[in-house]
Scaffold this motif. Sequence first.
Motif, PDB file in Angstrom:
ATOM      1  N   ARG A  23       0.913  -1.331   0.098  1.00 52.58           N
ATOM      2  CA  ARG A  23       0.038  -0.019   0.076  1.00 52.58           C
ATOM      3  C   ARG A  23       0.878   1.471  -0.120  1.00 52.58           C
ATOM      4  O   ARG A  23       0.544   2.127  -0.499  1.00 52.58           O
ATOM      5  N   SER A  27       0.897   4.220  -2.834  1.00 55.08           N
ATOM      6  CA  SER A  27       0.902   5.637  -2.176  1.00 55.08           C
ATOM      7  C   SER A  27       1.934   6.383  -3.103  1.00 55.08           C
ATOM      8  O   SER A  27       1.576   7.438  -3.387  1.00 55.08           O
ATOM      9  N   ASP A  56      -4.353   6.846   0.988  1.00 50.16           N
ATOM     10  CA  ASP A  56      -4.702   5.386   1.376  1.00 50.16           C
ATOM     11  C   ASP A  56      -4.279   5.164   3.018  1.00 50.16           C
ATOM     12  O   ASP A  56      -4.258   4.003   3.254  1.00 50.16           O
ATOM     13  N   TYR A  59      -6.186   2.751   5.521  1.00 46.37           N
ATOM     14  CA  TYR A  59      -5.932   1.426   5.346  1.00 46.37           C
ATOM     15  C   TYR A  59      -5.126   0.905   6.874  1.00 46.37           C
ATOM     16  O   TYR A  59      -5.153  -0.444   6.891  1.00 46.37           O
ATOM     17  N   ASP A 129      -4.848   7.835  -8.803  1.00 43.86           N
ATOM     18  CA  ASP A 129      -4.934   6.729  -8.340  1.00 43.86           C
ATOM     19  C   ASP A 129      -5.367   5.504  -9.051  1.00 43.86           C
ATOM     20  O   ASP A 129      -4.734   4.248  -9.180  1.00 43.86           O
TER      21      ASP A 129
END
Length: 188
Positions: A23, A27, A56, A59, A129
């Motif tokens: 993640r 990003s 993000d 998360y 994104d």
Amino acid sequence: MSNLTEWAYDLAKSLLAEPLPRRWEHSRGVAQRARSIALILGRDAELLEAAAVLHDIGYSPDLVKTGLHPLDGARYLRDVAHADPRIINLVAHHSCAWMEAEARGLRAELEAEFPRESEQLNDALCYCDMNTTPGGTSTNPIDRINEIAGRYGPDSLIGTFIRRAEPEILACTSRVLEQLTAAKRQPM
């Protein structure tokens, strides 16, 4: 790197790099896409890059409260990090978040707490994104949507949401590409 983007990268890294390294790579890739479209954003380019690297953080296991990562991330940015309200609003509404919020019964909460930024900035963050793979490399929105639906399953809440959001995601991407094309045609 400016103070704003340095702060944003440091915060995102502290929340994502260790617990969610993929993640974090995503990003960073989204932030790289933001830098690549800076010419259409003018003075908001830095703001978009900061929002892109932070989009993000919801998360992060420490931040998950509602399960709607844009809302959880925006609340953290507002309540704990005391971030710029425009960054908070971009994170809250990134990539058609209202549609996922609606599916989770959280749309009224999301919209009551966080106003939307300009269409241009929301489109730009969605473009960044949806043109970035989970590993942070370039892709296109069709492949990205298919990847998301495949990863979560077509009948899951996320799979259903992303298919519902597909026309708007493609429209956002198209508007950004039109702006980039027009900007590149301008004489220097």
